[in-house]
Design a protein around this motif. Structure first.
Motif, short mmCIF file in Angstrom:
data_model
loop_
_atom_site.label_atom_id
_atom_site.label_comp_id
_atom_site.label_asym_id
_atom_site.label_seq_id
_atom_site.Cartn_x
_atom_site.Cartn_y
_atom_site.Cartn_z
N LEU A 236 22.54 41.44 10.26
CA LEU A 236 23.72 41.09 9.47
C LEU A 236 24.93 41.94 9.87
O LEU A 236 26.06 41.43 9.92
N GLU A 237 24.70 43.21 10.17
CA GLU A 237 25.80 44.06 10.60
C GLU A 237 26.36 43.60 11.94
O GLU A 237 27.59 43.57 12.14
N ASP A 238 25.48 43.21 12.86
CA ASP A 238 25.94 42.70 14.15
C ASP A 238 26.74 41.41 13.98
O ASP A 238 27.75 41.18 14.65
N ALA A 239 26.26 40.56 13.06
CA ALA A 239 26.94 39.29 12.83
C ALA A 239 28.34 39.52 12.26
O ALA A 239 29.31 38.87 12.67
N ARG A 240 28.43 40.45 11.32
CA ARG A 240 29.74 40.72 10.72
C ARG A 240 30.69 41.34 11.73
O ARG A 240 31.87 41.00 11.79
N SER A 241 30.17 42.28 12.52
CA SER A 241 31.06 42.98 13.45
C SER A 241 31.57 42.07 14.56
O SER A 241 32.68 42.24 15.06
N SER A 242 30.77 41.10 14.97
CA SER A 242 31.19 40.21 16.05
C SER A 242 31.77 38.89 15.55
O SER A 242 32.31 38.11 16.33
N ARG A 243 31.59 38.66 14.22
CA ARG A 243 32.01 37.39 13.61
C ARG A 243 31.33 36.19 14.27
O ARG A 243 31.87 35.09 14.31
N LEU A 244 30.17 36.47 14.86
CA LEU A 244 29.39 35.41 15.47
C LEU A 244 27.98 35.48 14.92
O LEU A 244 27.35 36.53 15.01
N THR A 245 27.48 34.43 14.36
CA THR A 245 26.13 34.42 13.83
C THR A 245 25.18 33.62 14.70
O THR A 245 23.99 33.59 14.45
N GLN A 246 25.68 32.98 15.72
CA GLN A 246 24.81 32.12 16.52
C GLN A 246 24.86 32.38 18.01
O GLN A 246 24.28 31.63 18.78
N SER A 247 25.59 33.38 18.50
CA SER A 247 25.64 33.59 19.94
C SER A 247 25.68 35.06 20.29
O SER A 247 25.99 35.90 19.48
N VAL A 248 25.33 35.32 21.54
CA VAL A 248 25.37 36.67 22.07
C VAL A 248 25.81 36.57 23.53
O VAL A 248 25.38 35.68 24.26
N VAL A 249 26.71 37.46 23.94
CA VAL A 249 27.19 37.43 25.32
C VAL A 249 26.21 38.17 26.21
O VAL A 249 25.82 39.29 25.93
N THR A 250 25.81 37.54 27.27
CA THR A 250 24.85 38.11 28.20
C THR A 250 25.59 38.77 29.36
O THR A 250 26.48 38.16 29.94
N PRO A 251 25.23 40.01 29.71
CA PRO A 251 25.87 40.67 30.85
C PRO A 251 25.67 39.85 32.12
O PRO A 251 24.66 39.17 32.27
N PRO A 252 26.62 39.93 33.06
CA PRO A 252 26.49 39.17 34.31
C PRO A 252 25.18 39.46 35.04
O PRO A 252 24.61 38.58 35.67
#
Length: 433
Positions: free
Chosen positions: A395-411
């Motif tokens: 929940l903290e990650d979701a709030r801080s990124s304002r994204l609940t459904q995605s994650v950016v993958t490093p190149p």
């Protein structure tokens, strides 16, 4: 590349219990492994669990999924204490639990884990990598088998560890030496003798400790003086069983001393009449071992006298020793960053290692949370505690990124990018929904 918030490695009692709690907490996750694999393939048919039935539950966040509920549903006689719980019943119960609450198990092995920019990339045996923010290692004791130095290097099947066996049908009529004086050695001796093997047990200590037969009914005074805990009766057992955080608060050296000196090798009460005293050789040390022809020759010293023993097979039942280096899938950079003491990971109150987002549960957490983690009963504390922590982090990650459904993958984790392409944006999957 597919991504999720949390990956659980291992689908045994701890992994399945943690997964059921993460589902209830709404945390997207995947659980990898073959359900109840070690129990199904590396334990001999016909054995009984050492734990009492009440201490042999997998743990769900809702009612109705205990061993008692399973037995009632399948018309199996159940007693919380004093019940001889067959391995087959426990395995069937675990698979029943999984089929109802953890249907999304992926039957794959993890062959590699790397960490980059706070994310974990898991390489899987099916060739389909996975990215996650968090990883929970819930692999039990497989790979941690402890072999006396004098027996190391001798070829299989002449010398093997007790944790390597499932069916014992091959042993009928064989001459076998067992090394060890605890439940594994004594239980195997009983099963081997009953199928027609000739068995001798070499015990280092001067006696074999047999557990007392439990009292099926006790008065209130008896229960107050010796409450029933997952590790057995008594206040010390009860506190370490029900409140593992108390053990965690002790100093490192004191925890080490308790782990090494308490709840030592012993045999269950129901084994006592199945193992002949004449088969047990006490005060024994093995000082030499070699293969001659088709026999193992052991040079031993017992009660100050030296002699030799011949056997077709030697089975070592001297327990397990946690060593995180045995997890070959952990990359070198992860191992270099992992804080361990004597091979065991140092864990926070929430089972997190020194690497943020990497958790260890089950027997490998015993150095931090006590001997109850060597048994299924430890999942009672572990699963809800870990799920609350990971749920809060999610929940903290979701709030801080304002994204609940995605994650950016490093190149570096994007297939075909060569580390220089645009970052992918894989979507969180919650396969249990």
């Amino acid at each position: 590349m597919p991504s999720t918030d949390t990956v659980i490695i291992g689908a045994g009692p701890y992994g399945l219990s943690v997964s059921s709690h993460l589902t209830a907490a709404g945390v997207p996750h995947e659980i990898l492994g073959n359900p109840m694999h070690a129990w199904r393939h590396f334990m001999p048919p016909g054995m009984f669990l050492r734990s009492e039935a009440f201490a042999s539950n997998l743990y769900a966040p809702q009612r109705g999924y205990t061993m008692e509920a399973y037995c009632r549903q399948n018309h199996i006689a159940y007693e919380p204490v004093g019940m001889r719980l067959p391995l087959e019943t426990f395995v069937d119960y675990g698979l029943w639990f999984q089929s109802h609450l953890v249907k999304h198990v992926r039957k794959v092995d993890v062959v590699g884990i790397h960490r980059k920019d706070g994310l974990f990339r898991l390489d899987l045996s099916d060739g389909k990598p996975l990215v996650a923010r968090r990883v929970v290692i819930a692999l039990g004791l497989k790979g941690f088998e402890q072999m006396p130095p004098v027996l190391q290097g001798l070829p299989r099947p002449y010398v093997a560890h007790s944790g390597e066996f499932g069916s014992l049908a091959w042993a009928k009529g064989k001459n076998i030496v067992l090394v060890g004086g605890g439940q594994s050695a004594l239980g195997l001796a009983a099963l081997l003798g009953e199928i027609g093997a000739r068995v001798r047990i070499l015990v280092r200590d001067g006696t074999v400790t047999w557990n007392d037969r439990p009292k099926l009914s006790r008065g209130i005074i008896s229960r107050l003086l010796k409450p029933e805990g997952g590790l057995g009766p008594g206040w010390r057992s009860y506190i370490f069983s029900e409140y593992p955080f108390v053990f965690h608060e002790l100093g490192s050296q004191r925890r080490k001393r308790i782990i090494e000196t308490s709840w030592g090798p012993s045999g269950a009460w129901w084994l006592r009449d199945r193992v002949a005293d004449d088969d047990i050789i006490l005060n024994t040390e093995i000082n030499h071992a070699e293969i001659k022809g088709n026999q193992v020759i052991l040079g031993i010293k017992s009660d100050g006298k030296t002699s030799s023993i011949m056997a077709e097979h030697v089975i070592v039942a001297t327990g397990f020793r946690v060593d995180m280096r045995q997890h070959a899938f952990l990359s070198q950079e992860i191992m270099d960053s992992l804080s361990v003491i004597g091979g065991s990971p140092e864990l926070t109150r929430d089972f997190e290692t020194s690497i943020r987002g990497l958790y260890v549960v089950g027997p490998a957490s015993a150095r931090s949370f006590g001997p109850v983690m060597r048994f299924v009963y430890g999942a009672k504390y572990t699963a809800p505690r870990l799920a609350r922590h990971i749920g809060k982090c999610f929940l903290e990650d979701a709030r801080s990124s304002r994204l609940t459904q995605s994650v950016v993958t490093p190149p570096e984790f994007v297939e075909g990018s060569g580390g220089s392409g645009l970052p992918g944006q894989p979507v969180f999957r919650n396969p249990q929904k």
